[in-house]
Design a protein around this motif. Structure first.
Motif, PDB file in Angstrom:
ATOM      1  N   PRO A 364       0.811  -1.223   0.000  1.00 40.95           N
ATOM      2  CA  PRO A 364       0.000   0.000   0.000  1.00 40.95           C
ATOM      3  C   PRO A 364       0.842   1.270   0.000  1.00 40.95           C
ATOM      4  N   VAL A 365       1.973   1.240   0.722  1.00 33.59           N
ATOM      5  CA  VAL A 365       2.840   2.422   0.773  1.00 33.59           C
ATOM      6  C   VAL A 365       3.441   2.687  -0.601  1.00 33.59           C
ATOM      7  N   TYR A 366       3.983   1.646  -1.219  1.00 33.73           N
ATOM      8  CA  TYR A 366       4.583   1.806  -2.549  1.00 33.73           C
ATOM      9  C   TYR A 366       3.540   2.283  -3.556  1.00 33.73           C
ATOM     10  N   THR A 367       2.352   1.688  -3.510  1.00 34.33           N
ATOM     11  CA  THR A 367       1.319   2.050  -4.480  1.00 34.33           C
ATOM     12  C   THR A 367       0.936   3.514  -4.345  1.00 34.33           C
ATOM     13  N   LEU A 368       0.747   3.968  -3.109  1.00 35.66           N
ATOM     14  CA  LEU A 368       0.384   5.369  -2.878  1.00 35.66           C
ATOM     15  C   LEU A 368       1.462   6.308  -3.407  1.00 35.66           C
ATOM     16  N   ASP A 511      14.335  16.375   8.222  1.00 35.11           N
ATOM     17  CA  ASP A 511      14.396  17.541   7.318  1.00 35.11           C
ATOM     18  C   ASP A 511      15.301  17.309   6.115  1.00 35.11           C
ATOM     19  N   PRO A 512      16.489  16.687   6.296  1.00 38.04           N
ATOM     20  CA  PRO A 512      17.352  16.477   5.121  1.00 38.04           C
ATOM     21  C   PRO A 512      16.735  15.587   4.050  1.00 38.04           C
ATOM     22  N   LEU A 513      15.691  14.852   4.414  1.00 35.43           N
ATOM     23  CA  LEU A 513      15.038  13.967   3.451  1.00 35.43           C
ATOM     24  C   LEU A 513      13.854  14.641   2.774  1.00 35.43           C
ATOM     25  N   GLU A 566       5.917  25.867  -0.154  1.00 37.43           N
ATOM     26  CA  GLU A 566       6.405  24.990  -1.220  1.00 37.43           C
ATOM     27  C   GLU A 566       5.768  23.609  -1.077  1.00 37.43           C
ATOM     28  N   PRO A 567       5.587  22.874  -2.183  1.00 34.84           N
ATOM     29  CA  PRO A 567       5.004  21.529  -2.108  1.00 34.84           C
ATOM     30  C   PRO A 567       5.875  20.591  -1.273  1.00 34.84           C
ATOM     31  N   VAL A 568       5.233  19.754  -0.492  1.00 30.58           N
ATOM     32  CA  VAL A 568       5.959  18.766   0.317  1.00 30.58           C
ATOM     33  C   VAL A 568       6.372  17.579  -0.541  1.00 30.58           C
ATOM     34  N   PHE A 569       5.414  17.066  -1.305  1.00 28.26           N
ATOM     35  CA  PHE A 569       5.664  15.811  -2.015  1.00 28.26           C
ATOM     36  C   PHE A 569       6.209  16.070  -3.417  1.00 28.26           C
ATOM     37  N   THR A 570       7.439  16.532  -3.441  1.00 26.50           N
ATOM     38  CA  THR A 570       8.153  16.687  -4.705  1.00 26.50           C
ATOM     39  C   THR A 570       8.668  15.324  -5.162  1.00 26.50           C
ATOM     40  N   SER A 571       9.179  15.264  -6.360  1.00 22.99           N
ATOM     41  CA  SER A 571       9.735  14.004  -6.858  1.00 22.99           C
ATOM     42  C   SER A 571      10.860  13.511  -5.957  1.00 22.99           C
ATOM     43  N   ALA A 572      11.683  14.439  -5.477  1.00 20.86           N
ATOM     44  CA  ALA A 572      12.807  14.058  -4.622  1.00 20.86           C
ATOM     45  C   ALA A 572      12.316  13.473  -3.302  1.00 20.86           C
ATOM     46  N   THR A 573      11.299  14.090  -2.709  1.00 20.25           N
ATOM     47  CA  THR A 573      10.790  13.604  -1.433  1.00 20.25           C
ATOM     48  C   THR A 573      10.088  12.259  -1.589  1.00 20.25           C
ATOM     49  N   LEU A 574       9.323  12.099  -2.657  1.00 18.37           N
ATOM     50  CA  LEU A 574       8.651  10.823  -2.900  1.00 18.37           C
ATOM     51  C   LEU A 574       9.669   9.706  -3.118  1.00 18.37           C
ATOM     52  N   ALA A 575      10.735  10.006  -3.862  1.00 21.48           N
ATOM     53  CA  ALA A 575      11.800   9.015  -4.062  1.00 21.48           C
ATOM     54  C   ALA A 575      12.452   8.661  -2.736  1.00 21.48           C
ATOM     55  N   ALA A 576      12.680   9.666  -1.889  1.00 17.79           N
ATOM     56  CA  ALA A 576      13.287   9.421  -0.582  1.00 17.79           C
ATOM     57  C   ALA A 576      12.389   8.537   0.283  1.00 17.79           C
ATOM     58  N   LEU A 577      11.089   8.799   0.247  1.00 16.24           N
ATOM     59  CA  LEU A 577      10.149   7.985   1.027  1.00 16.24           C
ATOM     60  C   LEU A 577      10.130   6.536   0.544  1.00 16.24           C
ATOM     61  N   LEU A 578      10.118   6.350  -0.764  1.00 16.35           N
ATOM     62  CA  LEU A 578      10.122   4.994  -1.309  1.00 16.35           C
ATOM     63  C   LEU A 578      11.362   4.228  -0.860  1.00 16.35           C
ATOM     64  N   LEU A 621      20.477   9.902  -0.147  1.00 14.06           N
ATOM     65  CA  LEU A 621      21.094   9.819  -1.474  1.00 14.06           C
ATOM     66  C   LEU A 621      20.039   9.935  -2.570  1.00 14.06           C
ATOM     67  N   ALA A 622      18.902   9.263  -2.384  1.00  9.80           N
ATOM     68  CA  ALA A 622      17.829   9.325  -3.379  1.00  9.80           C
ATOM     69  C   ALA A 622      17.281  10.744  -3.492  1.00  9.80           C
ATOM     70  N   HIS A 623      17.086  11.415  -2.359  1.00 10.58           N
ATOM     71  CA  HIS A 623      16.554  12.789  -2.370  1.00 10.58           C
ATOM     72  C   HIS A 623      17.520  13.731  -3.068  1.00 10.58           C
ATOM     73  N   THR A 624      18.804  13.555  -2.786  1.00  8.60           N
ATOM     74  CA  THR A 624      19.819  14.415  -3.392  1.00  8.60           C
ATOM     75  C   THR A 624      19.921  14.174  -4.895  1.00  8.60           C
ATOM     76  N   ALA A 625      19.941  12.896  -5.282  1.00 13.35           N
ATOM     77  CA  ALA A 625      20.103  12.554  -6.698  1.00 13.35           C
ATOM     78  C   ALA A 625      18.899  12.995  -7.516  1.00 13.35           C
ATOM     79  N   VAL A 626      17.692  12.695  -7.054  1.00 11.15           N
ATOM     80  CA  VAL A 626      16.486  13.072  -7.807  1.00 11.15           C
ATOM     81  C   VAL A 626      16.327  14.583  -7.807  1.00 11.15           C
ATOM     82  N   GLY A 627      16.642  15.227  -6.671  1.00 11.30           N
ATOM     83  CA  GLY A 627      16.536  16.676  -6.598  1.00 11.30           C
ATOM     84  C   GLY A 627      17.464  17.382  -7.569  1.00 11.30           C
TER      85      GLY A 627
END
Length: 630
Positions: A364-368, A511-513, A566-578, A621-627
């Motif tokens: 469910p987490v991944y799907t969301l 916060d760094p994520l 600013e939006p919370v769920f940016t591509s970088a943040t979503l990648a970090a959560l995944l 690393l994911a947040h930094t790379a995607v960001g």
């Protein structure tokens, strides 16, 4: 009590299901964490008898924990379980020679014993031969043909059970020494006129591809890739229908009963939180449908054989792949599946690493998150980008599991000479509908039970934390909030709630994520169960915009600090959560199971801390790379 004994893949569990239906109790044997299934079978005279489905074993000379359980129970050495009144040995007619060695060991115990032959129709269809009466005379005990997949023979077995005290027994028990047992097996097979089933030309041609070290691995990854494409494609309509129904129900509740606190608990808390998880039941059910189908077709046994070489790279053996497969449902049965491993060190390494395998709770987490990150119509090389991403996450979890196991074996000093891995290759079969339904219903039932207990309790607690302290009308007016504006009041109350305080206190860590306080609360709440992350986000967004909670989630912005607005769920943040959920051990039940299996808190706490640090580092690393590229 009647004990069912048989080799793995002999059809023992399907016969158990045919005898007991769904009247099954599951648990652990007293003092050990080996799973047990006990059911009630109604006999022709209306009385009931308990049936114990023992772990699969090839002999009564145990080399693993679950095989030791079989031996101890048959000898009556398990406190709180009792001695079996009779033993039913289930044997696959197509591989009868293998099962006769186990039968010889059971007959030596002197307990009333019957032999049930499964897959007899396949033996005949594939050119084999067996005289049932002559086999019964050769072994000296009752013999019944039964097929749990088709529910044939179950009535004959029920008719046989009431009179176990009068079952015939061999005049002299068969020898149990290797040479004598081999001679006895040969004599029985000759007397019974047994000729083994011939492998079909079609099976041989298929296996030449599926078991090939290169082509077989390629097919395996193709099957797994298509597996996740199917989950996204087929489950989407049912998910949309459930989601729409929940939103309409929440709106109806609010419209009918007003905007009081109890109503908000139901509409925002229970429907917004628990309903947000209920949406993913179709995907979870489809996941287990596909796993059950692949298993019953006979493919998963071939996959385990293929992966034996891959497991060896991690310092493990093919039995570790069985634990890996079990962990796709939940890490707990995956941990318990390590009981088949004879080496204590390799078992520990596997136990500590299987929590990295993507379990159904992560689904469910991944799907969301994937749905927020990737548009529904996005395609990669003609394939659904969402399905490809899901496959990548599952693959990342499996590879990470093997790397972690390799580190654990090196640190623990596990031996490099692995025990031989034995697994029967069942013939290819069409899945039996009843067996698939049972295999799907039990985990879905467990998921719904968790949703009705752990997630409901967590949702109620979280609702209270999000709505306390209660804001007075004067307090609201002093901050420019109209007490009559329900949405504005809910937003203000939530931003100044106890939960918000907890989320902001965790900000230095997350916060760094790219997480905000709401995300922090959801991550912390997911310690109870990963699905609670989805329930928490659903509850928060349902409170802020009951008419369209999914859109409210995408529109969530930082409410203060340097990123305010600013939006919370940016591509970088979503990648970090995944990535965070790939590695973090967010499951108290798994930690408790590790404690029971390892006999203390040392390893569970070590693994929890290590995986949290790894999850944070990889998410950063994911947040930094995607960001950098977004």
């Amino acid at each position: 009590m009647v004990a069912l004994v048989g080799a793995p893949n002999a059809g023992k569990s399907t016969i158990f299901n045919a005898l007991t239906g769904l009247r099954v109790k599951t648990g652990n044997y007293p003092g050990v964490t080996v799973g047990r299934s006990q059911g009630s079978c109604t006999l022709p005279d209306g009385t009931a008898v308990d049936v114990e489905d023992l772990p699969g074993t090839y002999s009564l000379e145990p080399i693993s924990i679950d095989e030791r359980i079989v031996v101890d129970l048959l000898h009556g050495r398990l406190d709180g379980v009792g001695e079996p009144g009779a033993v039913v040995v289930v044997a696959d007619a197509t591989t009868l020679r293998t099962s006769l060695r186990l039968l010889a060991g059971v007959l030596a115990l002197g307990r009333p014993t019957a032999l049930v032959l499964s897959m007899h129709d396949e033996l005949v269809a594939r050119g084999g031969r067996l005289d049932l009466d002559r086999l019964a005379r050769a072994v000296g005990i009752p013999v019944v043909i039964a097929d749990g997949r088709k529910r044939s023979g179950a009535a004959e077995l029920r008719d046989l059970l009431p009179g176990w005290a009068t079952w015939t027994a061999p005049v002299v028990a068969p020898p149990t020494d290797p040479e004598g047992c081999t001679s006895w097996i040969g004599s029985v097979l000759t007397t019974a006129g047994y000729s083994s089933a011939q492998e079909s030309a079609l099976t041989a041609r298929i296996d030449r591809v599926l078991l090939h070290p290169v082509a077989g691995v390629a097919v395996f990854f193709a099957v797994m890739f298509g597996f996740f494409q199917t989950i996204f494609a087929l489950a989407a309509p049912a998910q949309d229908a459930i989601g729409t129904g929940i939103e309409r129900l929440a709106t109806a509740v609010t419209g009918t009963f007003g905007d009081s606190a109890p109503v908000r608990l139901v509409s925002d808390g229970l429907l917004g939180g628990v309903g947000g998880v209920l949406v993913f039941v179709p995907q979870i059910a489809l996941l287990f449908v596909l796993i059950a189908a692949l298993e019953q077709v006979g493919y998963l046994s071939r996959a385990a054989f293929l992966m034996d070489r891959v497991m060896a790279l991690a310092g493990l053996e093919g039995r570790a792949f069985v634990a890996l497969l079990s962990s796709f449902a939940c890490a707990i049965p995956g941990i318990m599946a390590t009981r088949t491993m004879p080496s204590a060190r390799e078992r520990l390494a596997t136990m500590l690493s299987v929590p990295l395998v993507t379990c159904s709770a992560r689904l469910p987490v991944y799907t969301l998150l994937i749905s927020m990150l990737i548009p529904a119509d996005a395609r990669w090389a003609g394939m659904s980008a969402r399905g490809a991403t899901m496959f990548g996450l599952y693959l990342l979890g499996a590879v990470s599991m093997m790397l972690a196991a390799r580190v654990a074996t090196l640190v623990g000093g596990a031996r490099h000479t692995l025990m031989p891995f034995t697994m029967e290759m069942p013939p290819y079969r069409l899945p039996a509908l009843r067996s698939v339904v049972v295999a799907v219903w039990l985990p879905v039932k467990g998921f719904l039970h968790k949703m009705g207990t752990v997630i409901v309790a967590s949702t109620i607690v979280l609702w209270a934390l999000l709505n306390l302290p209660v804001q007075s009308a004067a307090e609201l007016r002093s901050h420019g909030v109209d007490p009559g504006d329900g949405s504005a009041v809910a937003a203000y109350t939530m931003e100044h709630s106890v939960a918000a305080g907890i989320g902001r206190a965790a900000s230095p860590v997350f916060d760094p994520l790219g997480f905000d306080w709401r995300t922090n609360v959801a991550v912390i709440s997911s310690l109870a169960a990963r699905e609670t992350f989805v329930a928490t986000m659903g509850q928060i967004t349902a409170a802020s915009d009951p008419s369209d909670p999914s859109q409210a989630l995408e529109d969530t912005t930082f409410d203060r600090g340097p990123h305010a607005g600013e939006p919370v769920f940016t591509s970088a943040t979503l990648a970090a959560l995944l990535v965070f959920f790939v590695y973090a051990l967010q499951c108290m039940a798994t930690i408790a199971t590790l404690r029971r299996e390892t006999g203390g808190w040392r390893w569970p706490l070590t693994v929890f801390g290590a995986y949290f640090a790894l999850a944070w580092a990889m998410a950063f690393l994911a947040h930094t790379a995607v960001g950098a590229f977004a």
